[in-house]
Motif scaffolding. Structure first.
Motif, PDB file in Angstrom:
ATOM      1  N   LYS A  77       0.823  -1.212   0.000  1.00 44.75           N
ATOM      2  CA  LYS A  77       0.000   0.000   0.000  1.00 44.75           C
ATOM      3  C   LYS A  77       0.858   1.263   0.000  1.00 44.75           C
ATOM      4  O   LYS A  77       0.638   2.173  -0.812  1.00 44.75           O
ATOM      5  CB  LYS A  77      -0.923   0.005   1.233  1.00 44.75           C
ATOM      6  CG  LYS A  77      -1.844  -1.190   1.359  1.00 44.75           C
ATOM      7  CD  LYS A  77      -2.810  -1.070   2.517  1.00 44.75           C
ATOM      8  CE  LYS A  77      -2.166  -1.071   3.887  1.00 44.75           C
ATOM      9  NZ  LYS A  77      -1.555  -2.373   4.235  1.00 44.75           N
ATOM     10  N   THR A  78       1.822   1.319   0.911  1.00 48.01           N
ATOM     11  CA  THR A  78       2.631   2.531   1.071  1.00 48.01           C
ATOM     12  C   THR A  78       3.407   2.857  -0.193  1.00 48.01           C
ATOM     13  O   THR A  78       3.470   4.020  -0.635  1.00 48.01           O
ATOM     14  CB  THR A  78       3.592   2.374   2.259  1.00 48.01           C
ATOM     15  OG1 THR A  78       2.846   2.080   3.436  1.00 48.01           O
ATOM     16  CG2 THR A  78       4.398   3.640   2.471  1.00 48.01           C
ATOM     17  N   THR A  79       4.025   1.850  -0.789  1.00 50.10           N
ATOM     18  CA  THR A  79       4.803   2.070  -2.008  1.00 50.10           C
ATOM     19  C   THR A  79       3.935   2.625  -3.125  1.00 50.10           C
ATOM     20  O   THR A  79       4.310   3.586  -3.820  1.00 50.10           O
ATOM     21  CB  THR A  79       5.456   0.753  -2.457  1.00 50.10           C
ATOM     22  OG1 THR A  79       6.338   0.301  -1.430  1.00 50.10           O
ATOM     23  CG2 THR A  79       6.240   0.948  -3.746  1.00 50.10           C
ATOM     24  N   ALA A  80       2.760   2.022  -3.323  1.00 52.75           N
ATOM     25  CA  ALA A  80       1.866   2.483  -4.395  1.00 52.75           C
ATOM     26  C   ALA A  80       1.360   3.895  -4.127  1.00 52.75           C
ATOM     27  O   ALA A  80       1.247   4.707  -5.053  1.00 52.75           O
ATOM     28  CB  ALA A  80       0.694   1.517  -4.549  1.00 52.75           C
ATOM     29  N   ASN A 116       2.374  -3.007 -10.545  1.00 49.16           N
ATOM     30  CA  ASN A 116       3.686  -2.892  -9.917  1.00 49.16           C
ATOM     31  C   ASN A 116       3.696  -1.519  -9.254  1.00 49.16           C
ATOM     32  O   ASN A 116       3.714  -0.501  -9.935  1.00 49.16           O
ATOM     33  CB  ASN A 116       4.787  -3.015 -10.970  1.00 49.16           C
ATOM     34  CG  ASN A 116       6.151  -2.554 -10.473  1.00 49.16           C
ATOM     35  OD1 ASN A 116       6.346  -2.326  -9.282  1.00 49.16           O
ATOM     36  ND2 ASN A 116       7.087  -2.396 -11.393  1.00 49.16           N
ATOM     37  N   GLY A 117       3.662  -1.493  -7.937  1.00 47.29           N
ATOM     38  CA  GLY A 117       3.502  -0.242  -7.209  1.00 47.29           C
ATOM     39  C   GLY A 117       4.647   0.734  -7.337  1.00 47.29           C
ATOM     40  O   GLY A 117       4.519   1.894  -6.954  1.00 47.29           O
ATOM     41  N   THR A 118       5.778   0.284  -7.886  1.00 51.20           N
ATOM     42  CA  THR A 118       6.906   1.195  -8.089  1.00 51.20           C
ATOM     43  C   THR A 118       6.885   1.824  -9.479  1.00 51.20           C
ATOM     44  O   THR A 118       7.718   2.684  -9.772  1.00 51.20           O
ATOM     45  CB  THR A 118       8.243   0.458  -7.908  1.00 51.20           C
ATOM     46  OG1 THR A 118       8.371  -0.550  -8.922  1.00 51.20           O
ATOM     47  CG2 THR A 118       8.322  -0.215  -6.543  1.00 51.20           C
ATOM     48  N   SER A 119       5.965   1.400 -10.327  1.00 52.51           N
ATOM     49  CA  SER A 119       5.905   1.875 -11.710  1.00 52.51           C
ATOM     50  C   SER A 119       4.888   2.998 -11.859  1.00 52.51           C
ATOM     51  O   SER A 119       3.729   2.854 -11.486  1.00 52.51           O
ATOM     52  CB  SER A 119       5.520   0.711 -12.638  1.00 52.51           C
ATOM     53  OG  SER A 119       5.058   1.163 -13.888  1.00 52.51           O
TER      54      SER A 119
END
Length: 354
Positions: free
Chosen positions: A14-17, A188-191
């Motif tokens: 959750k936090t990353t996204a 992909n939460g980093t994208s």
């Protein structure tokens, strides 16, 4: 104003996204805000958002549902201070029943906001729990996990970059079978591109789309939360040979290895070192990505551990890891804050079931 409630189990991405989404929105010239939430009082995620210059508030000592008035107060504080066009409110990972206890009260009492609910799920944990049918959690803990998926307005399957096509396809088949007609997206939460897909979906949702309130047994829900030990620690490492930051990283890895050796299931295990390096471990794997390490004589480390065990045993493991690190690295580690406990029984401020 759009308010996006983000639920999902511990370590689900959750936090990353949210951070990636905030970055994308700010680059478009939109103002944003984030409200973090936890049963503890000192949150790695709050420090993480601060390190990225994202306006934030936190609701502590309990979930949003049991601290609804604090959530509302923090929404108002962000509005008055930052006037955000979008607020992400990230609920604690052991929380469910968020539609009845948070979304519907917000819609009733705050006519100025559009509210959505997204439930995140780590694709690897879905595979382990429901396809491979591994018994990672006690049945009461898994009850919480299942209820989170059941009430989702949108199911966001995260970390798809970390699995192969076969695993992704098996999870897709499971979700399509169990949640027919449900909006499910894979990210992909980093994208930036992947997270924008999620943003487009929830931005197009309106207050006319309100998921049904859960049929939930609070005795099982409360028992599930009580099976997880919470530990928050603030440590200061002092080293005469200017390797304090490296020692902090070694301590984080030692704690993780110790928990793994004991066979304990991790909800999430997060470390924030010097407010810049975030290290995360989950039930499914190590999700860490280290930044550049600097030589320094002192280093701070904030620990948030949510583990399926007892608070006393978790505390003993952390204390032993600290002592071992001091001995092996000839350093001094000062405990500036330390608390370990079980969450209290969930008692919502409001619960609207219609």
């Amino acid at each position: 104003m759009n308010l996006h409630l983000i639920s999902g189990f511990l370590g689900s991405g959750k936090t990353t996204a949210i951070q990636t989404a905030c970055k994308a929105l700010m680059e478009q010239g939109l103002s944003v805000g984030v409200i973090t939430n936890d049963q503890g009082i000192k949150l790695v995620d709050t420090g993480f958002f601060e390190s990225h210059s994202i306006p934030n508030r936190q609701v502590i000592n309990g979930c949003f549902c049991c601290n609804y008035n604090a959530l509302d107060k923090n929404i108002q504080s962000l509005i008055q201070t930052n006037n955000p066009e979008v607020i992400f409110a990230e609920s604690v990972g052991s929380c469910t029943d968020i539609v009845a206890t948070v979304m519907k009260p917000l819609l009733q009492f705050r006519k100025d906001v559009t509210v959505t609910v997204s439930t995140f799920a780590d694709v690897r944990l879905l595979q382990m729990l429901f396809v491979e049918k591994k018994n990672l959690f006690n049945k009461e803990v898994q009850y919480i996990y299942t209820k989170q998926l059941e009430e989702a307005g949108v199911i966001v399957v995260s970390k798809i970059d970390l699995v192969n096509e076969e695993t992704l396809n098996s999870v897709q088949r499971f979700l399509q079978d169990q949640y027919p007609g449900r909006k499910i997206i894979y990210i992909n939460g980093t994208s930036d591109e992947s997270t924008t897909q999620w943003l487009n979906v929830i931005t197009n949702r309106t207050n006319h789309f309100i998921p049904s309130s859960l049929d939930i047994d609070y005795s099982i829900y409360g028992a599930g939360e009580a099976m997880l030990a919470w530990l928050d620690a603030e440590l200061k490492i002092e080293s005469d040979i200017n390797d304090a930051q490296q020692t902090a990283i070694q301590l984080a890895q030692l704690i993780y290895n110790t928990i793994q050796k004991e066979g304990l299931t991790i909800g999430h295990l997060k470390f924030l070192i010097d407010n810049t390096i975030k290290i995360s471990y989950t039930a499914s794997e190590d999700d860490s990505a280290l930044n550049e390490i600097y030589n320094s004589g002192s280093s701070s480390i904030l620990i948030n551990a949510r583990i399926q065990t007892t608070p006393a045993f978790l505390s003993s493991l952390i204390h032993e890891a600290v002592q071992q690190t001091e001995k092996e690295n000839n350093c001094v580690i000062v405990k500036e804050g330390f608390a370990s406990f079980r969450p209290g029984y969930p008692t919502p401020t409001h619960r609207i079931t219609v």
